[in-house]
Write an enzyme that holds these catalytic residues in place. Structure first.
Site, PDB file in Angstrom:
ATOM      1  N   PHE A 286      -6.659  -1.486   5.716  1.00 18.76           N
ATOM      2  CA  PHE A 286      -5.308  -1.701   5.198  1.00 18.76           C
ATOM      3  C   PHE A 286      -4.583  -0.397   4.896  1.00 18.76           C
ATOM      4  O   PHE A 286      -3.394  -0.402   4.574  1.00 18.76           O
ATOM      5  CB  PHE A 286      -5.351  -2.576   3.944  1.00 18.76           C
ATOM      6  CG  PHE A 286      -5.921  -3.954   4.175  1.00 18.76           C
ATOM      7  CD1 PHE A 286      -6.103  -4.466   5.455  1.00 18.76           C
ATOM      8  CD2 PHE A 286      -6.295  -4.744   3.098  1.00 18.76           C
ATOM      9  CE1 PHE A 286      -6.631  -5.728   5.668  1.00 18.76           C
ATOM     10  CE2 PHE A 286      -6.826  -6.014   3.290  1.00 18.76           C
ATOM     11  CZ  PHE A 286      -6.993  -6.506   4.581  1.00 18.76           C
TER      12      PHE A 286
ATOM     13  N   HIS B 122     -11.172  -5.870   9.158  1.00 23.10           N
ATOM     14  CA  HIS B 122     -11.893  -5.604   7.908  1.00 23.10           C
ATOM     15  C   HIS B 122     -13.159  -4.783   8.148  1.00 23.10           C
ATOM     16  O   HIS B 122     -14.055  -4.781   7.311  1.00 23.10           O
ATOM     17  CB  HIS B 122     -12.268  -6.912   7.200  1.00 23.10           C
ATOM     18  CG  HIS B 122     -11.106  -7.739   6.775  1.00 23.10           C
ATOM     19  ND1 HIS B 122     -10.362  -8.483   7.652  1.00 23.10           N
ATOM     20  CD2 HIS B 122     -10.532  -7.917   5.544  1.00 23.10           C
ATOM     21  CE1 HIS B 122      -9.396  -9.111   6.990  1.00 23.10           C
ATOM     22  NE2 HIS B 122      -9.480  -8.786   5.713  1.00 23.10           N
TER      23      HIS B 122
ATOM     24  N   GLU C 234       0.810  -1.221   0.000  1.00 26.07           N
ATOM     25  CA  GLU C 234       0.000   0.000   0.000  1.00 26.07           C
ATOM     26  C   GLU C 234       0.842   1.269   0.000  1.00 26.07           C
ATOM     27  O   GLU C 234       0.513   2.251  -0.671  1.00 26.07           O
ATOM     28  CB  GLU C 234      -0.949   0.005   1.204  1.00 26.07           C
ATOM     29  CG  GLU C 234      -2.115  -0.962   1.099  1.00 26.07           C
ATOM     30  CD  GLU C 234      -1.776  -2.392   1.489  1.00 26.07           C
ATOM     31  OE1 GLU C 234      -2.669  -3.260   1.399  1.00 26.07           O
ATOM     32  OE2 GLU C 234      -0.607  -2.643   1.874  1.00 26.07           O
TER      33      GLU C 234
END
Length: 659
Positions: free
Chosen positions: A424, A465, A398
């Site tokens: 993330f 998540h 990322e």
């Protein structure tokens, strides 16, 4: 030291000599000014001039260079006016950051230089993005980026090399291995003989170059640049050199053994090259004195210009207005009245697809976004329409991809980065908050990047998540934060986010993707930032919320028709529509703010404080804030239901109504 002239003419040999001598003489002057307190800090590149000058001279003026704080020779080789450099170091208005940053923490499009940030690593990914833009446009160019051996320990270094290798980007990764990261010697930084050996792990070429030999540096880099322009690919260069002064001047060099310092002192790139040119008859002693006199006069003249410039005058309005690039919002209405009942997820997909047609250099990047269509299938079917050059699967890195997006922007291209899950983004946090957010304020460069953030709980996805982490970014000046609650808003606001040249965090509640539908125009359209939507009108209470909170509020209010409310959907959190909030509170006298994020430090706290400061005399009750439990997001349904604020909102609403 052995020099191989090859086919270099006398003019080029002299050019390389003066190219090294100028930054050395500037540094010597700066060290005097530092002791006099006329500049605040200095990172010396004495002994490393051959690397900066040799690389810069090998590149074309149209090719970007990303230097570090010991690469003064890059700036002087590109002929940046010295008065502006001196003004930069003194924090004057004519410096490249107008007093907002120091040292070499700046860039300049005019000279195709992109300076470092103190976090070092992200600039390697920025180089990837610049090179990617050149490659996509079929421009035969090289991008050179510098780093020290210490920064090769950072994850960004490895991520950037991997991306460049996978995408075959024309980047020269230049490691200046000068022996020490501040006081830490190389044997405590890495456990391989040569850093160049790391290239093998990424499937790219590498070279080891004597960084104190200007002819070797120039010839080898020039040869590589010509080869890379013909056949684009990354190459890792390790320049062996030494740092003759402290990390910065306050550090000193007591940690360096005297013997080592003397050995490298004998390898000084300028004195050795000068002796060689004198022996070869390319230079005479008279030439040397004349060149030094010319450089001295240039330094003194430009230094006086910087000294004569007044101190920066504070203009608070200017400071605030230049955090963001100016954005002239263009309201685009749908060309037809044709609409269809559309899911939230499909509205985002439509908005993204239509923007891809509208901006033919818009790039989408993210994990699994190409053939697979992304984990939520938002880019499904995009590859046949736009190709894999524009819809790009990325490695799982990322940080490097956010930095790559920054590089694309510097080189004039827009991008949308999909975080597979908003959680993330923590792996890409550094370049977002330290590069994208600050770049316009620092040196007037836009960060034309949208980061899509699938977020939110309620779907049993657990702690990694399910976060809704918008407050990480509303706190950071320079970022815009968008958080739609309806398909109509999602499509129109996404189009605006892509048009906006500023960095935008675009939050998409994944619990709404396939559970919420609404009428959405088939055609392209835009919606303005900073304009909340009043979904219900009433006189008893103002309810302010956004994202999934909008739907929770609507559901609870249906159960309590006796509670007459103004329901405000914020839609964007930065910029925030305080006018709509204040006007509603002044009418109702009561406010409750609902957010899915945990309560402490969230957007509700700021709205509460703003209302207390601006509407206190209109309030008939304390402001209520409702948010999720102060825990990570749990997995099991009973735990997650208790974590989320929906049920607590109902109790708080009734309590406030009865106050």
């Amino acid at each position: 030291m052995r020099y191989h002239v090859g086919d270099l003419e006398h003019e080029k040999l002299l050019d390389l000599y003066t190219g090294m001598l100028k930054p050395r003489m500037i540094e010597e002057k700066m060290l005097i000014l530092l002791r006099q307190g006329k500049i605040s800090k200095w990172f010396s590149g004495i002994g490393q001039e051959a690397i900066s000058v040799g690389v810069a001279k090998a590149l074309k003026e149209s090719e970007y260079i990303l230097p570090m704080h010991r690469n003064l020779g890059v700036f002087t080789a590109r002929n940046i006016p010295l008065n502006r450099l001196f003004a930069q170091w003194q924090g004057k208005q004519s410096g490249f950051t107008q007093g907002r940053d120091r040292s070499f923490h700046f860039g300049t499009q005019e000279y195709k230089i992109v300076g470092m940030i103190s976090h070092l690593g992200p600039q390697l990914g920025v180089a990837d993005g610049i090179a990617l833009a050149d490659m996509l446009r079929r421009k035969k160019r090289v991008t050179a980026v510098f780093t020290g051996e210490g920064a090769t320990s950072e994850g960004d270094f490895h991520e950037a090399l991997n991306v460049a290798s996978v995408w075959n980007l024309p980047v020269l990764f230049c490691i200046e291995n000068n022996g020490y990261g501040l006081s830490t010697p190389t044997n405590e930084q890495y456990n391989c003989e040569h850093l160049a050996d790391r290239a093998k792990g990424y499937g790219i070429e590498s070279r080891i170059i004597d960084g104190n030999n200007i002819l070797e540096v120039y010839a080898k880099v020039d040869e590589l640049c010509k080869a890379i322009r013909r056949r684009p690919r990354p190459v890792l260069l390790e320049f062996k050199t030494f740092r003759m002064r402290g990390h910065e001047e306050a550090s000193g060099t007591k940690y360096v053994p005297d013997k080592l310092m003397k050995e490298w002192g004998k390898k000084d790139p300028i004195s050795n090259y000068e002796s060689f040119l004198l022996e070869e008859g390319v230079l005479t002693e008279e030439n040397v004195e004349a060149i030094k006199q010319d450089i001295t006069e240039e330094i003194n003249t430009n230094l006086q210009m910087a000294f004569d410039e007044p101190e920066v005058l504070l203009n608070e309005t200017k400071e605030l207005s230049e955090v963001y690039q100016d954005f002239n919002y263009q309201n685009v209405e749908p060309e037809s009245n044709e609409s269809e009942n559309t899911r939230f997820v499909d509205a985002i997909s439509q908005g993204l697809e239509q923007s891809m047609y509208r901006h033919n250099e818009l790039i989408i990047m993210g994990q699994d976004v190409a053939d697979y269509g992304g984990v939520f299938k938002i880019t499904e079917g995009f590859v046949p329409k736009f190709g894999k050059s524009r819809v790009r699967n990325t490695p799982i890195c990322e940080s490097a991809i956010v930095s790559t997006a920054m590089g694309l922007s510097i080189n004039g291209m827009k991008s949308v980065v999909e975080m597979q899950f908003a959680d993330f983004v923590s792996s890409g946090f550094n370049p977002i908050v330290n590069y994208l957010a600050k770049v316009h304020y620092r040196w007037n460069e836009k960060a034309d990047v949208v980061i899509r953030m699938p977020c939110g709980g309620g779907v049993g996805a657990g702690p990694f998540h399910s976060q809704t982490n918008e407050a990480w970014f509303t706190k950071t000046p320079g970022l815009k934060v968008v958080y739609p609650a309806s398909p109509y808003d999602a499509k129109g606001l996404l189009a605006t986010a892509i048009n906006d040249p500023n960095p935008v965090l675009f939050f998409e509640h994944k619990g709404l993707y396939r559970s919420i539908k609404g009428d959405v125009p088939k055609d392209y359209y835009t919606l303005p930032f900073g304009k909340a939507k009043l979904l219900k009108e009433g006189n008893a209470i103002t309810v302010v919320t956004y994202g999934a909170g909008v739907h929770w509020a609507l559901e609870i209010l249906e159960k309590h028709p006796e509670i007459d409310v103004d329901l405000v959907d914020l839609r964007t959190l930065q910029p925030l529509d305080t006018e709509t909030i204040f006007n509603s509170v002044k009418k109702t006298g009561k406010l409750i703010v609902l957010q899915e994020d945990t309560l402490f430090g969230g957007i509700a706290s700021d709205i509460s404080a703003l209302v207390m400061e601006n509407c206190f005399e209109f309030l008939d009750a304390p402001v209520k804030r409702v948010g999720s439990l102060e825990t990570p997001v749990p997995f099991a349904k009973p735990l997650e239901t208790n974590y989320l604020p929906k049920n607590r909102f109902e109790s708080a609403l009734i309590e406030l109504y009865q106050y």
